[in-house]
Scaffold this active site. Sequence first.
Site, mmCIF file in Angstrom:
data_model
loop_
_atom_site.group_PDB
_atom_site.id
_atom_site.type_symbol
_atom_site.label_atom_id
_atom_site.label_comp_id
_atom_site.label_asym_id
_atom_site.label_seq_id
_atom_site.Cartn_x
_atom_site.Cartn_y
_atom_site.Cartn_z
ATOM 1 N N ASP A 8 -1.218 5.478 3.719
ATOM 2 C CA ASP A 8 -0.022 4.660 3.893
ATOM 3 C C ASP A 8 0.948 5.530 4.701
ATOM 4 O OD1 ASP A 8 1.990 2.795 3.869
ATOM 5 O OD2 ASP A 8 1.779 2.298 1.742
HETATM 6 C C1 NOJ Z 1 4.351 1.022 4.112
HETATM 7 C C2 NOJ Z 1 3.678 -0.076 3.358
HETATM 8 O O1 NOJ Z 1 3.464 0.322 2.027
HETATM 9 C C3 NOJ Z 1 2.361 -0.493 3.979
HETATM 10 O O2 NOJ Z 1 1.877 -1.613 3.311
HETATM 11 C C4 NOJ Z 1 2.522 -0.772 5.445
HETATM 12 O O3 NOJ Z 1 1.298 -1.173 5.992
HETATM 13 C C5 NOJ Z 1 3.067 0.470 6.121
HETATM 14 N N1 NOJ Z 1 4.361 0.817 5.535
HETATM 15 C C6 NOJ Z 1 3.231 0.304 7.620
HETATM 16 O O4 NOJ Z 1 4.277 -0.551 7.887
#
Ligand code: NOJ
Length: 732
Positions: A250
Amino acid sequence: MRKQFLFLTVAAVVSAQGFAADWDAAYTKAKTALGKLSQNDRLAIVSGIGWGKGPCAGNTGAATSIGFRSLCLQDGPLGVRGASSVTAFPPGVQAASTWDRALMRDRGKGIGQQSKALGVNVILGPVAGPLGKIPNGGRNWEGFGSDPYLCGVAMEQTVGGIQEGGAQACAKHYIGNEQEKERDTVNSVIDDRTLHELYLWPFAEAVRANVASIMCSYNKVGGKWACESQQMMDAILKKELGYKGYVVTDWDAQHTTVDSANAGLDMTMPGSSYGGTLNVLWGNNMLGNAVKNSQVSQGRLDDMVTRILASWYLTKQDSGYPATAINQNTNNGGPNVQGNGATNAKLVARDGIVLLKNLANVLPLKAPKSIAIIGSHAVANPKGINSCVDMGCNTGALTMGWGSGSASLPYLSSPADAITTRAKKSGTTITTSTSDSTSAGASAAQNAEIAIVFITADSGEGYITVETNAGDRNNLEAWHSGADLVKAVAAINKNTIVVIHSVGPIILESFVDLGNVKAIVWAGLPGQESGNALVEILWGDASPSGKLPYTIAKQQRDYGTNLQSGTDSFSEGLFIDYRYLDKNNIAPRFEFGFGLSYTTFNYSSLAITSTATSGPATGNIVPGGISSLFDIVATVTMTLSNSGAVSGAEVAQLYLGFPSSAPSTPVRQLRGFQKTLVAGGASTTVKFELRRKDLSYWDASGKRWVLPAGNFKVEVGASSKDLRLSGSIVVT
Ligand code: NOJ
């Protein structure tokens, strides 16, 4: 090494409807390509180029020698985020609420096709974590409800659909990411059995569907960051489940250079902190040096690269993939790629609608003289349908929650507009009160034959706080004093219909039993086609056929779970949602799987055949786990009759009670469902196929799936409490 964990390569596996996943061929190509790559190329492929440095939320380095361009990784799970003209499909929770495999598949395919058309290589969805054990968890709506089996089917179908559409799916957030509160630090301590039977289950189904990428989450699992847990990424995902794709962080969820690499991480994103320092933990300097110093082996680096390339070849992105047409830095949202996405978007919105109450057949509507439309949530946000960044407000008609899992609406069919248009056809007059004022609502309702009141509850990702809700909901009440508005209208209008748009359960107790509240329509999160979908149900063009993908309890504490600080010990174990209420004999308001129809169904003629034998699963590892887990070991059939006059679809649900030789297992667990459209007066046979896995529990001491001997109770019915037929499977 255990015999069943021996890793064998598998030949082409064609998933249910046509995504041909030939991992062997993809790996052969990837290994050949690897040989042509410099060390710099290899380091580039596994590292993001830095936040804001490329067109997408995440961008890898390129390797021109093999025609590998910078991959575009972009949110999200209901459509391409930051695009100006994509379909804003209903969120995952609405797809789950349809219980319709074909609609789930098509929805995934639409997302995949639109991603490809915009040159998005990796679409950051679908979501299986959170699973939704905490009813007010902020991102539950991005996923597929609170049951691992239902979520698993939805993951399988969505992954299959996205990859059929041409993009790589990314199953996220792996794992134990159940709340927004302290999401970057919370330690999820999940016992091995609970992990396997609940939280891992849907990810295993995604692996089975040949998902190309999996995103590790921000939280810790058993004391280790999810993105540097050897147990989660290497031992479980890659070895036990035979996962062949790559694990990507993530955004900014990586904490170390060496430990993450050695634990099984394959790609870091976005490759810098959000502030912009390049390649904080990987890239040339960091990971390159770690390899030079032998802290990370060359073999591990090459494995990362091979996995990323294999997924790229698997999804055939190595030739003819469209150039990236969006750019989030310049606000370029790209061309219109909606195609026929609206068709599926409407069907998912419509068939995910759950009819909770319908007294005196007030629905479907029969050309009423007058309708009052009441509530601020009946109309589009007056400031503009996309005026709140990442949907971070609850103003006007609610179509999705907020955060990175949102997408811009290309248009909105608002409930008020659609009802008004439809009403005109039958000469019905419309009065509207588009505030949440109880007095204005009551006065609009006073002389109307029918009053339709709109209320909501919203939640989202924790980087945005909306009306003091920091991602997770503060409570399970309707927002903007919705219950008061319903009561005020119901006090004056004897045909009050409540329409609820919500991210998850809300407490309905204060009005659910009022005699004047004739109907409650749980319209969930409908995406762009909100109004069009709703009127087809209100006027009876289609009979409601959605079923709740979670329990609506009478009070919040009936769920037995709460947001945690510091450590979440997952002490409720297997007992989340209906498993918890069943165990504790708590009556829900509306149980998991519940939903009414405009017709009635009879269940009869249960027949069960089984070849199941007790004992541990054995066999080779294939994507998803040990091969024999996927053998069909029992078949259950029954006759479903539509005993009413109108056509309707019913979701017949199969629940299993395990024999007592399986230690403390929930009273019943969903292990099959079929949605079938049946004409009025007609009958059909419904068939459920149970896999070995569906009859097994995770034996934590032996670290294996075991099918227990004894009597399995088979219950089939219209919900988790409306069980019409029962039988048994006897296993020796
Ligand atoms: C954080 C989020 O938890 C995730 O779901 C997302 O894909 C990423 N940011 C990128 O935006």
